[in-house]
Design an enzyme around this catalytic site. Sequence first.
Site, PDB file in Angstrom:
ATOM      1  NE  ARG A  59      -2.508  -1.625   3.303  1.00  0.00           N
ATOM      2  CZ  ARG A  59      -2.289  -2.799   3.605  1.00  0.00           C
ATOM      3  NH1 ARG A  59      -2.563  -4.004   2.979  1.00  0.00           N
ATOM      4  NH2 ARG A  59      -1.740  -3.127   4.955  1.00  0.00           N
ATOM      5  CD  GLU A  96      -1.072  -4.382  14.619  1.00  0.00           C
ATOM      6  OE1 GLU A  96      -1.232  -3.630  13.593  1.00  0.00           O
ATOM      7  OE2 GLU A  96      -2.196  -3.961  15.375  1.00  0.00           O
TER       8      GLU A  96
HETATM    9  P1  AMP Z   1       4.268  -1.943  11.677  1.00  0.00           P
HETATM   10  O1  AMP Z   1       5.475  -2.957  10.865  1.00  0.00           O
HETATM   11  O2  AMP Z   1       3.708  -2.918  12.796  1.00  0.00           O
HETATM   12  O3  AMP Z   1       4.396  -0.845  11.959  1.00  0.00           O
HETATM   13  O4  AMP Z   1       3.289  -2.503  10.897  1.00  0.00           O
HETATM   14  C1  AMP Z   1       2.872  -1.566   9.509  1.00  0.00           C
HETATM   15  C2  AMP Z   1       2.665  -2.366   8.020  1.00  0.00           C
HETATM   16  O5  AMP Z   1       1.684  -3.393   8.477  1.00  0.00           O
HETATM   17  C3  AMP Z   1       2.067  -1.397   7.425  1.00  0.00           C
HETATM   18  O6  AMP Z   1       2.611  -1.832   6.012  1.00  0.00           O
HETATM   19  C4  AMP Z   1       0.751  -1.629   7.119  1.00  0.00           C
HETATM   20  O7  AMP Z   1       0.001  -1.612   5.813  1.00  0.00           O
HETATM   21  C5  AMP Z   1       0.398  -2.997   7.964  1.00  0.00           C
HETATM   22  N1  AMP Z   1      -0.471  -2.895   9.128  1.00  0.00           N
HETATM   23  C6  AMP Z   1      -0.183  -3.239  10.413  1.00  0.00           C
HETATM   24  N2  AMP Z   1      -1.139  -3.065  10.963  1.00  0.00           N
HETATM   25  C7  AMP Z   1      -2.470  -2.625  10.332  1.00  0.00           C
HETATM   26  C8  AMP Z   1      -3.624  -2.298  10.529  1.00  0.00           C
HETATM   27  N3  AMP Z   1      -4.164  -2.165  11.890  1.00  0.00           N
HETATM   28  N4  AMP Z   1      -4.592  -1.951   9.513  1.00  0.00           N
HETATM   29  C9  AMP Z   1      -3.857  -1.663   8.237  1.00  0.00           C
HETATM   30  N5  AMP Z   1      -2.552  -2.087   7.918  1.00  0.00           N
HETATM   31  C10 AMP Z   1      -1.772  -2.484   9.063  1.00  0.00           C
END
Ligand code: AMP
Length: 175
Positions: A59, A96
Amino acid sequence: MTNLSSLIRNVPDFPKPGIQFKDITTLIQDARGFHQAIDQMVAVYAGEKINCLVGVEARGFIFASAMAWQMGVGMALVRKPGKLPAATLSESFSLEYGQDALEIHSDALAANSKVVIVDDLLATGGTMLAAVRLVERLQAKVVGCSFLIELDRLGGRQVLQGYRVESLLHYFDSE
Ligand code: AMP
């Protein structure tokens, strides 16, 4: 002005129970909302010398490419393993909801170039930190990390301490 928050769809329990997924497809379907989001994300760096944007799969590509077009600069891709065809550097990280790795072409960025890294959402920060490391391993300078959405309670901003973090929309993780 469009209320961008109203264009983000919450999808509970996707991709697994307990995750409140922030769906940006409903925002990019809306011409005015999409345009406004890009304008605002670009405006943050008005007056800064930026040489290149880096988009994070998948995205992040949507936002980075539109921003790069508007800023008149090129774009580099940070992709999931095995997708980039030429020689790559790789970084693993925790998500996450899981464990993953990211790659960049070894010749994607000029040394000392000033870049902004773009993704749709900041959660725990692991994804962006891996992208930052890839950019820095290529000797480029991270001017900022740009997001449409930040989930404040997940601490991504702390993980990216020392870097400029800009997000248009802020949510608590339970919203
Ligand atoms: P992080 O590495 O935990 O900061 O996760 C960020 C990545 O995971 C981004 O590329 C987001 O597109 C996706 N992502 C993580 N959590 C979500 C969420 N709750 N909703 C949408 N996309 C998420």
